[in-house]
Scaffold this active site. Structure first.
Site, PDB file in Angstrom:
ATOM      1  N   GLU A  55      77.297  -8.327  28.025  1.00  0.00           N
ATOM      2  CA  GLU A  55      78.056  -7.541  26.930  1.00  0.00           C
ATOM      3  C   GLU A  55      77.848  -7.997  25.694  1.00  0.00           C
ATOM      4  O   GLU A  55      78.382  -9.077  25.185  1.00  0.00           O
ATOM      5  CB  GLU A  55      79.397  -7.049  27.408  1.00  0.00           C
ATOM      6  CG  GLU A  55      80.010  -6.193  26.584  1.00  0.00           C
ATOM      7  CD  GLU A  55      80.869  -6.435  25.347  1.00  0.00           C
ATOM      8  OE1 GLU A  55      80.262  -6.034  24.234  1.00  0.00           O
ATOM      9  OE2 GLU A  55      81.781  -7.193  25.463  1.00  0.00           O
ATOM     10  N   CYS A 101      83.923  -5.856  19.266  1.00  0.00           N
ATOM     11  CA  CYS A 101      82.842  -5.520  19.808  1.00  0.00           C
ATOM     12  C   CYS A 101      82.528  -4.067  19.807  1.00  0.00           C
ATOM     13  O   CYS A 101      81.367  -3.178  19.865  1.00  0.00           O
ATOM     14  CB  CYS A 101      82.454  -6.058  21.091  1.00  0.00           C
ATOM     15  SG  CYS A 101      83.522  -5.734  22.481  1.00  0.00           S
TER      16      CYS A 101
END
Length: 614
Positions: free
Chosen positions: A324, A359
């Site tokens: 990720e 993020c």
């Protein structure tokens, strides 16, 4: 009458609830059901899963009015000159020293994996009752000690308590309680249709069973020191795995305390503490860990450049990875939004939470013309009131905290300078901020940049900082094209009033996650989370996050009726070794395929006739 206003971004639902009705009907009904059924007939499982009480002292450094030694440049760093095996931990908001820690050596990594395997061999057969008890104990502790946890996360990351509550505590509680409620069902054997062959399908059942992988690893980033650490741990515990978490060297002080908390939960329930262990080293020393043959799976949360090294290292042992990475997440705003003031609050939260170090933070606000003008005016006014600092140290109200370090400040300024030179306009911020009380702190001004276009670096490159960029689209098609025109594809949001239109836009966005009329709620909802393109691959969260930490073992067996009748499948004589008549064997298999897969009734009947003769 009590008026309760449920505001959902672009629309408002208002309900009038009678106080009398609530007190006289709702409350007595809930009390009656609880007293008559829940209390009188308690669920035995619930009793066995009752969480235990924990008392864990908060570290001195996280307490109010703590006075720690302040570091000054050039000593304001996690690295200590001539001490390659030591990590210096300090508060990025104030520059205060938190401690010095030894890196995990290769020998210690080996021993951790050995200890993890030993603990996992016992744990893999544990009941879901015990696993839920672990999670419930942890959840109860978090609920009852929210401020302590927030202060620890803030001290090590520089964020505000509110940011810690929303981005660290709430999402962790959601993950815990979602798995408590739905985890066992997600890991039950999955019944499958079995063979589509008419004959074989009458005899065989198929299912997939989910078994733990063994010792798994997670390499997690520093921006959410509590949540990013606990997320993989929670999933690994519930799936029957042991886990070694390699925390970021930036937040080793808090990571150690959080892991010690979980190990205390395990110890209090007579579970081997080595089910959860902490590893920490500098990036250049991490290859030994990520290429270790004792690891069965790696979850990596971090940046694209580091991901290349992790995946390359893991490939030496063919260790599967979930990766990720960052994003360039966009918000598409249509002109038919009803409440731009409310929407501006969502965008500000999505952009400046944790000083933009998120993020799935909002990196680009793409607006149709009317929406663009309205939001620029609102943001211009609201950003001028932002207050920066450390709210666990100051009595003042604080809107945005510090960044983890100042190593990207020059890059921020270069991105802004590049954009302005190519036609963008800087409305607010744009430079580092020296706090009057904490000059050693790593602060960057909340920044508003408008008239941003695709040819500017800041449109394409991940910022990961407190910079709000505004982009004007001519129409919906151009807004979608702008959103899709970067190498990233983690998350997006789209706002408007016509759900059919919004849903159609969501289908065209190239990303792993989309929120309609909200920001990042796909993460809170425990849906499978992950990106596409250069934002990574694989998923964690939700059912897929649990089953991804398991061996998906395929099982085929005779159907129960056959087993009950004592009938077992066998090799027909026509194709048994040694083959007596290859022409007869061929006719048998050919007829078997026709009977099993042909959709013409007469052909099936003829095939059955030939099989019977064989």
């Amino acid at each position: 009458m009590i008026a309760i206003d449920f505001s959902f971004r672009d629309w408002q639902w208002q309900y009038q609830i009678s106080t009398t009705f609530f007190i006289c009907v709702i409350v007595p009904t809930v009390y009656y059901i609880h007293a008559k059924y829940i209390t009188k007939y308690p669920n035995n499982y619930n009793r066995l899963e009752e969480p235990i009480k924990l008392v864990v002292p908060i570290p001195q450094e996280a307490k109010p009015h703590w006075k720690g030694k302040r570091l000054h440049p050039p000593n304001l760093s996690i690295r200590i000159p001539n001490e390659p095996t030591k990590i210096q931990s300090y508060c990025p908001a104030t520059g205060q020293l938190l401690g010095v820690f030894s890196v995990t050596s290769k020998e210690e990594m080996n021993q951790q994996i050995i200890n993890g395997k030993r603990a996992q061999l016992q744990w893999k057969n544990s009941s879901f009752i015990l696993r839920r008890k672990v999670l419930k104990t942890l959840s109860r502790y978090i609920i009852e000690n929210q401020e302590d946890i927030a202060r620890i996360a803030c001290r090590d990351s520089g964020k505000t308590k509110l940011d810690a509550s929303m981005g660290e505590i709430m999402v962790t509680l959601e993950k815990l309680n979602w798995i408590i409620s739905h985890g066992e069902r997600s890991l039950r054997p999955s019944q499958r249709p079995g063979p589509s062959n008419l004959l074989i399908g009458l005899m065989k059942n198929g299912e997939v069973r989910y078994e733990p992988l063994g010792v798994v690893a997670a390499l997690v980033s520093w921006n959410y020191p509590f949540h990013n650490l606990l997320g993989p741990i929670i999933a690994s515990i519930f799936t029957g795995n042991a886990i070694i978490v390699k925390c970021s060297e930036q937040v080793i002080w808090s990571s150690k305390w959080f892991v010690d908390l979980i190990r205390l939960v395990l110890k209090s329930l007579d579970i081997d503490e080595d089910l959860v262990q902490l590893c920490c080293c500098f990036p250049e020393d991490a290859d030994y860990f990520t290429s270790h043959p004792g690891l069965s799976h790696i979850t990596f949360i971090g940046s694209k450049p580091v991901a290349h090294k992790v995946v390359e290292s893991a490939a030496k042992e063919l260790t599967p990875c979930v990766v990720e990475l960052g994003g360039k997440d966009s918000v598409i705003v249509l002109d038919d939004v009803k409440n731009f003031e409310a929407l501006s609050s969502v965008i500000l939260r999505g952009t400046f939470q944790s000083a933009g170090q998120n993020c799935i933070g909002i990196e680009r606000v793409i607006c149709l013309p009317k929406a663009y003008e309205k939001l620029v005016d609102i943001f211009t006014e609201r950003l001028s009131d932002f207050r920066i600092g450390s709210d666990i140290d100051q009595l003042d109200e604080i809107d945005m905290g510090a960044m983890i370090s100042d190593n990207r400040f020059q890059n921020f300024e270069e991105l802004i300078e590049d954009a302005v030179s190519k036609g963008a306009k800087l409305i607010h911020g744009g430079k580092p901020y020296q706090h009057p009380n904490y000059p050693q702190g790593h602060y960057f001004e909340p920044t508003l940049l408008i008239n941003v276009e695709p040819h500017m670096r800041i449109f394409q490159e991940e910022v990961f900082g407190p910079i709000l960029t505004m982009i004007k689209a001519t129409d919906i098609e151009s807004a979608i094209n702008l959103s899709n025109s970067t190498e990233y594809g983690l998350g997006n949001s789209v706002f408007g009033s016509n759900f059919t239109q919004l849903n159609n836009i969501a289908n065209q966005l190239e990303s792993g996650n989309v929120a309609i009329n909200d920001f990042a709620t796909f993460y809170v909802a425990q849906l499978p989370f992950g990106g596409i393109k250069k934002s990574g691959y694989g998923k964690f969260g939700g059912e897929e996050g649990l089953t991804g930490l398991c061996v998906a073992k395929s099982i085929v067996m005779d159907k129960p009726l056959l087993r009950w009748l004592g009938i077992a499948t066998a090799i027909p004589p026509a194709i048994d070794y040694p083959i007596k008549d290859d022409k007869k064997a061929w006719r048998f298999v050919r007829s078997l395929n026709i009977a099993g897969y042909d959709n013409r009734v007469w052909e099936i009947i003829k095939a059955f006739e030939k099989l019977a003769k064989s």
